[in-house]
Enzyme design. Structure first.
Site, mmCIF file in Angstrom:
data_model
loop_
_atom_site.group_PDB
_atom_site.id
_atom_site.type_symbol
_atom_site.label_atom_id
_atom_site.label_comp_id
_atom_site.label_asym_id
_atom_site.label_seq_id
_atom_site.Cartn_x
_atom_site.Cartn_y
_atom_site.Cartn_z
ATOM 1 N N GLY A 13 -5.464 -1.356 -3.611
ATOM 2 C CA GLY A 13 -6.786 -0.722 -3.528
ATOM 3 C C GLY A 13 -7.073 -0.185 -2.143
ATOM 4 N N ALA A 14 -6.146 0.634 -1.613
ATOM 5 C CA ALA A 14 -6.223 0.998 -0.193
ATOM 6 C C ALA A 14 -6.605 2.453 0.063
ATOM 7 C CB ALA A 14 -4.901 0.664 0.491
ATOM 8 N N ARG A 16 -9.605 3.629 -0.265
ATOM 9 C CA ARG A 16 -10.970 3.669 0.288
ATOM 10 C C ARG A 16 -11.435 2.258 0.609
ATOM 11 N NH1 ARG A 16 -14.615 2.933 -4.205
ATOM 12 N NH2 ARG A 16 -13.414 2.665 -6.112
ATOM 13 N N VAL A 65 -3.462 -2.661 -10.874
ATOM 14 C CA VAL A 65 -2.938 -4.022 -10.714
ATOM 15 C C VAL A 65 -3.467 -4.998 -11.770
ATOM 16 C CG1 VAL A 65 -2.435 -3.784 -8.244
ATOM 17 C CG2 VAL A 65 -4.695 -4.637 -8.972
ATOM 18 N N ASN A 91 -6.315 -6.825 -2.327
ATOM 19 C CA ASN A 91 -7.667 -6.398 -1.951
ATOM 20 C C ASN A 91 -8.423 -5.730 -3.101
ATOM 21 O OD1 ASN A 91 -9.767 -5.098 0.038
ATOM 22 N ND2 ASN A 91 -8.813 -3.368 -1.015
ATOM 23 N N SER A 143 -14.340 -13.407 -1.188
ATOM 24 C CA SER A 143 -15.721 -13.028 -0.824
ATOM 25 C C SER A 143 -16.516 -14.297 -0.572
ATOM 26 C CB SER A 143 -16.372 -12.259 -1.976
ATOM 27 O OG SER A 143 -17.758 -12.134 -1.772
ATOM 28 N N TYR A 156 -17.840 -12.144 -11.032
ATOM 29 C CA TYR A 156 -17.268 -11.857 -9.698
ATOM 30 C C TYR A 156 -17.108 -13.151 -8.900
ATOM 31 C CZ TYR A 156 -16.993 -9.361 -5.157
ATOM 32 O OH TYR A 156 -16.617 -8.883 -3.927
ATOM 33 N N ALA A 158 -16.754 -16.175 -10.050
ATOM 34 C CA ALA A 158 -15.683 -16.987 -10.650
ATOM 35 C C ALA A 158 -14.320 -16.462 -10.211
ATOM 36 C CB ALA A 158 -15.802 -16.973 -12.173
ATOM 37 N N LYS A 160 -13.656 -14.706 -7.484
ATOM 38 C CA LYS A 160 -13.471 -14.893 -6.038
ATOM 39 C C LYS A 160 -13.232 -16.368 -5.692
ATOM 40 C CE LYS A 160 -13.722 -10.593 -4.787
ATOM 41 N NZ LYS A 160 -12.506 -9.919 -4.291
HETATM 42 P P1 NAP Z 1 -14.670 -0.407 -3.013
HETATM 43 O O1 NAP Z 1 -15.058 0.463 -1.868
HETATM 44 O O2 NAP Z 1 -15.422 -0.319 -4.290
HETATM 45 O O3 NAP Z 1 -13.110 -0.200 -3.290
HETATM 46 C C1 NAP Z 1 -12.474 -0.900 -4.306
HETATM 47 C C2 NAP Z 1 -10.996 -0.657 -4.191
HETATM 48 O O4 NAP Z 1 -10.333 -1.408 -5.211
HETATM 49 C C3 NAP Z 1 -10.635 0.810 -4.386
HETATM 50 O O5 NAP Z 1 -9.634 1.173 -3.461
HETATM 51 C C4 NAP Z 1 -10.069 0.826 -5.801
HETATM 52 O O6 NAP Z 1 -9.070 1.802 -5.986
HETATM 53 C C5 NAP Z 1 -9.441 -0.546 -5.883
HETATM 54 N N1 NAP Z 1 -9.234 -0.971 -7.260
HETATM 55 C C6 NAP Z 1 -10.163 -1.335 -8.177
HETATM 56 N N2 NAP Z 1 -9.569 -1.665 -9.328
HETATM 57 C C7 NAP Z 1 -8.227 -1.503 -9.131
HETATM 58 C C8 NAP Z 1 -7.088 -1.681 -9.942
HETATM 59 N N3 NAP Z 1 -7.191 -2.117 -11.212
HETATM 60 N N4 NAP Z 1 -5.866 -1.426 -9.419
HETATM 61 C C9 NAP Z 1 -5.731 -1.004 -8.132
HETATM 62 N N5 NAP Z 1 -6.794 -0.794 -7.325
HETATM 63 C C10 NAP Z 1 -8.011 -1.032 -7.823
HETATM 64 O O7 NAP Z 1 -14.725 -1.929 -2.613
HETATM 65 P P2 NAP Z 1 -14.526 -2.658 -1.217
HETATM 66 O O8 NAP Z 1 -15.860 -3.057 -0.748
HETATM 67 O O9 NAP Z 1 -13.624 -1.904 -0.335
HETATM 68 O O10 NAP Z 1 -13.823 -3.988 -1.773
HETATM 69 C C11 NAP Z 1 -12.496 -4.353 -1.415
HETATM 70 C C12 NAP Z 1 -12.353 -5.858 -1.653
HETATM 71 O O11 NAP Z 1 -13.289 -6.541 -0.801
HETATM 72 C C13 NAP Z 1 -12.686 -6.280 -3.080
HETATM 73 O O12 NAP Z 1 -11.806 -7.312 -3.485
HETATM 74 C C14 NAP Z 1 -14.102 -6.818 -2.953
HETATM 75 O O13 NAP Z 1 -14.407 -7.749 -3.948
HETATM 76 C C15 NAP Z 1 -14.051 -7.429 -1.569
HETATM 77 N N6 NAP Z 1 -15.360 -7.649 -0.949
HETATM 78 C C16 NAP Z 1 -16.202 -6.607 -0.726
HETATM 79 C C17 NAP Z 1 -17.444 -6.844 -0.146
HETATM 80 C C18 NAP Z 1 -18.459 -5.738 0.123
HETATM 81 O O14 NAP Z 1 -19.637 -6.055 0.387
HETATM 82 N N7 NAP Z 1 -18.057 -4.474 0.126
HETATM 83 C C19 NAP Z 1 -17.806 -8.155 0.189
HETATM 84 C C20 NAP Z 1 -16.902 -9.192 -0.037
HETATM 85 C C21 NAP Z 1 -15.685 -8.914 -0.611
HETATM 86 P P3 NAP Z 1 -9.313 3.150 -6.841
HETATM 87 O O15 NAP Z 1 -10.484 3.843 -6.217
HETATM 88 O O16 NAP Z 1 -8.023 3.876 -6.685
HETATM 89 O O17 NAP Z 1 -9.584 2.713 -8.258
#
Ligand code: NAP
Length: 247
Positions: A13-14, A16, A65, A91, A143, A156, A158, A160
């Site tokens: 998920g890299a 963005r 994934v 990620n 998270s 979510y 559960a 995490k």
């Molecule tokens: P985001 O901006 O919504 O990006 C999500 C990423 O996950 C995107 O690159 C997306 O890729 C990828 N993804 C989703 N489903 C996928 C799949 N089935 N296979 C491959 N890639 C997939 O979210 P983020 O904030 O960067 O989150 C990244 C991680 O940090 C997540 O695990 C999230 O739970 C965690 N996190 C985020 C926050 C927050 O506040 N932002 C806080 C705590 C933890 P595509 O666009 O190509 O689908």
């Protein structure tokens, strides 16, 4: 102390968000990167192109994934391109937020499938290579919600929390192969995922964060870099990067 230069690192998920910041941070240190994406082809290709233009090696690889075959193909593609794998950063994540009374079984399964099962699928596929190599690092983006829970995020939370359990168990089992396994637990972080939060909820969130602001993707990326470069004696941890919202 591990060398970042030349290390082969897969980040799921890299294209963005936090994943993008992680590949940028690690690429700046000379790592060879597999920039995984599911839907954001243009963004992932752009990230890989920029890393190459800066003198590094990087490829974008499409793999959903949440599908075990595609997760396995992602690891195969990494080995085909670079001949080894040194670090796996899990990620990729999604949210489907609803209070439990409205949460459907499909909502539950969708989040568990990507956010928990997806982490297992890539880890499982990479495992034989880490074991054979007798070295490796696995970083799992969990998270703070996995530690404290959050209204409207039972699925979510559960997933995490499950990631933390998976991380600790893998750390115990893989230590004998010189493989460390750690989680990072971001707090609210400025990405597309956080943008979806309604404004009135964001106002409430800010009041709950002792440091008074949400985090940046770069702050999470630097913690990941720390675990990779300086974390040789750290395993089974779940590192908070959350501005103090949960201690
Ligand atoms: P985001 O901006 O919504 O990006 C999500 C990423 O996950 C995107 O690159 C997306 O890729 C990828 N993804 C989703 N489903 C996928 C799949 N089935 N296979 C491959 N890639 C997939 O979210 P983020 O904030 O960067 O989150 C990244 C991680 O940090 C997540 O695990 C999230 O739970 C965690 N996190 C985020 C926050 C927050 O506040 N932002 C806080 C705590 C933890 P595509 O666009 O190509 O689908």
């Amino acid at each position: 102390m591990a060398e970042l230069a030349g290390a082969v690192i897969v980040v799921t998920g890299a294209g963005r968000g936090i994943g993008r910041a992680i590949v940028e941070e690690l690429g700046a240190g000379g790592a060879h990167l597999v920039v995984n994406y599911a839907k954001s082809a243009e963004l992932a290709e752009d990230a890989a192109k920029r890393l190459r233009e800066a003198g590094g090696r990087a490829v974008a690889v499409r793999a959903d994934v949440s599908d075990p075959n595609q997760a396995s193909a992602l690891i195969d593609a990494t080995l085909a391109e670079f001949g080894k794998i040194d670090v796996l950063v899990n990620n990729a994540g999604v949210t489907v937020d609803r209070a439990l009374k409205n949460l459907t079984i499909a909502d539950w399964n969708a989040v568990i499938q990507t956010n928990l099962n997806g982490y297992f699928y890539t880890l499982k596929a990479a495992l034989p290579h880490f074991i054979q190599q007798k070295s490796g690092k696995i970083i799992q983006v969990s998270s703070f919600v996995g530690k404290m829970g959050n209204f409207g995020q039972a699925n979510y939370a559960a997933a995490k929390a499950g990631i933390i359990g998976l991380t600790k168990t893998a750390a115990i089992e893989l230590a004998r192969y010189n493989v460390t396994v750690n989680a990072v637990c971001p707090g609210f972080t400025e990405t597309d995922m956080y943008t979806q939060v309604p404004e009135h909820v964001k106002e409430q969130i800010l009041k709950r964060i002792p440091l008074g602001r949400v985090g940046t993707s770069q702050e999470v990326a630097r913690a990941v870099r720390y675990l990779i470069v300086d974390g040789d004696y750290i395993t089974g941890s779940a590192l908070d990067i959350n501005g103090g919202i949960y201690m």
